[in-house]
Design a protein around this motif. Structure first.
Motif, short mmCIF file in Angstrom:
data_model
loop_
_atom_site.label_atom_id
_atom_site.label_comp_id
_atom_site.label_asym_id
_atom_site.label_seq_id
_atom_site.Cartn_x
_atom_site.Cartn_y
_atom_site.Cartn_z
N GLU A 1 -30.34 -54.84 -49.94
CA GLU A 1 -29.61 -55.92 -50.70
C GLU A 1 -30.56 -56.51 -51.42
OE1 GLU A 1 -28.23 -59.49 -48.64
OE2 GLU A 1 -26.22 -58.45 -48.62
N CYS A 2 -30.23 -56.70 -52.73
CA CYS A 2 -31.17 -57.38 -53.74
C CYS A 2 -31.30 -58.82 -53.32
CB CYS A 2 -30.36 -57.31 -55.17
SG CYS A 2 -31.48 -58.54 -56.34
N SER A 3 -32.69 -59.22 -53.24
CA SER A 3 -33.29 -60.49 -52.96
C SER A 3 -32.69 -61.69 -53.95
CB SER A 3 -34.45 -60.71 -52.36
OG SER A 3 -35.24 -60.04 -53.91
N GLY A 4 -32.38 -61.29 -55.23
CA GLY A 4 -32.01 -61.98 -56.20
C GLY A 4 -30.48 -62.20 -56.30
N CYS A 5 -29.61 -61.34 -56.21
CA CYS A 5 -28.27 -61.43 -56.78
C CYS A 5 -27.39 -60.82 -55.47
CB CYS A 5 -27.95 -60.72 -57.74
SG CYS A 5 -28.02 -59.10 -57.73
N LYS A 6 -28.13 -60.35 -54.31
CA LYS A 6 -27.32 -59.93 -53.19
C LYS A 6 -26.48 -58.58 -53.58
CE LYS A 6 -28.38 -63.39 -50.66
NZ LYS A 6 -29.53 -63.14 -50.00
N GLN A 7 -26.57 -58.01 -54.71
CA GLN A 7 -26.01 -56.89 -55.06
C GLN A 7 -26.64 -55.67 -54.00
OE1 GLN A 7 -23.99 -55.46 -57.36
NE2 GLN A 7 -24.30 -53.49 -56.60
N GLN A 8 -25.66 -54.86 -53.40
CA GLN A 8 -26.19 -53.83 -52.49
C GLN A 8 -26.37 -52.67 -53.47
OE1 GLN A 8 -23.89 -53.13 -48.96
NE2 GLN A 8 -24.52 -55.06 -47.98
N THR B 1 -35.59 -51.16 -58.88
CA THR B 1 -34.90 -52.15 -59.64
C THR B 1 -33.39 -52.20 -59.69
OG1 THR B 1 -36.61 -51.34 -61.45
CG2 THR B 1 -34.91 -52.69 -62.08
N CYS B 2 -33.29 -53.64 -59.41
CA CYS B 2 -31.79 -53.86 -59.01
C CYS B 2 -30.78 -53.49 -60.46
CB CYS B 2 -31.64 -55.41 -58.82
SG CYS B 2 -29.74 -55.94 -58.67
N PRO B 3 -29.82 -52.78 -59.82
CA PRO B 3 -28.88 -52.22 -60.99
C PRO B 3 -28.25 -53.37 -61.63
CG PRO B 3 -28.04 -51.63 -58.89
CD PRO B 3 -29.46 -51.95 -58.63
N LYS B 4 -28.17 -54.53 -60.94
CA LYS B 4 -27.41 -55.74 -61.62
C LYS B 4 -28.08 -56.57 -62.46
CE LYS B 4 -23.58 -58.72 -60.07
NZ LYS B 4 -23.01 -59.20 -58.78
N CYS B 5 -29.26 -57.31 -61.75
CA CYS B 5 -30.16 -58.36 -62.42
C CYS B 5 -31.45 -57.74 -62.66
CB CYS B 5 -30.19 -59.58 -61.41
SG CYS B 5 -31.25 -59.21 -60.19
N LYS B 6 -31.64 -56.30 -62.75
CA LYS B 6 -32.99 -55.85 -63.09
C LYS B 6 -34.33 -56.40 -62.30
CE LYS B 6 -30.36 -53.77 -65.91
NZ LYS B 6 -29.62 -52.41 -65.32
#
Ligand SMILES: [Zn+2]
Length: 130
Positions: free
Chosen positions: A98-105, A118-123
Motif C-alpha cells: 500500500e502506498c504510504s502517501g495515498c493508500k493506493q494498493q 513508484t506509486c502509480p497514483k501519486c508518483k
C-alpha cells in the motif's frame, strides 16, 4: 411442462436477489441442523416463502426495484471479494503493498530483491523488499 410456461407468463421469475435469499435460507437451514434453534428454521422457511412470492409475483416493476436495491449493496461486496480472491491466487508471484502517501494498493513481482517502486497514483517512490 407447458402449463408451467403458461403459469409463469407475466410473472417475475428469479433474479440475483432470489438466489441470494436462497443461499441465506440454506445457511439458516444448515445452522438449524447444528443448533436446533427453531428461530433459524422459521427464518429459513420465511425466506423460502419470500422467494416463491417474488418468483410468482406479477408486480414486475416493484420486484425489479427490489433487485436493483440489493445489487447496489451487493456489487461493491462482490468486487472486494473478487479482488481478495485475485490476491490469494497471485500471492506466489506477487507481493502487495500500500502506498504510504495515498493508500493506493499495488503489486510487485516476488523474488527481485530490494527494488524502488513508484506509486502509480501519486508518483511517490518507496524502497520495497520483494
Ligand atoms: Zn501513492
Amino acid at each position: 411442462m407447458n402449463w408451467i410456461r403458461k403459469f409463469m407468463i407475466g410473472r417475475y421469475g428469479t433474479d440475483q436477489l432470489s438466489i441470494a435469499l436462497l443461499a441465506v435460507s440454506m445457511i439458516f437451514s444448515i445452522l438449524f441442523r447444528i443448533f436446533y434453534s427453531s428461530l433459524l428454521n422459521i427464518l429459513s422457511i420465511v425466506l423460502l416463502i419470500t422467494i416463491f412470492y417474488r418468483m410468482f409475483s406479477k408486480n414486475i416493476g416493484k420486484r425489479y426495484q427490489e433487485n436493483n436495491k440489493f445489487l447496489k449493496y451487493w456489487y461493491p461486496i462482490k468486487n472486494k471479494l473478487n479482488k481478495k480472491m485475485q490476491k490469494m491466487k497471485n500471492r506466489k508471484d506477487y507481493r502487495y503493498y500500500e502506498c504510504s502517501g495515498c493508500k493506493q494498493q499495488f503489486r510487485v513481482p516476488k523474488g527481485k530483491g530490494k527494488i524502488i517502486v513508484t506509486c502509480p497514483k501519486c508518483k511517490k517512490t518507496m524502497v520495497k523488499n520483494t
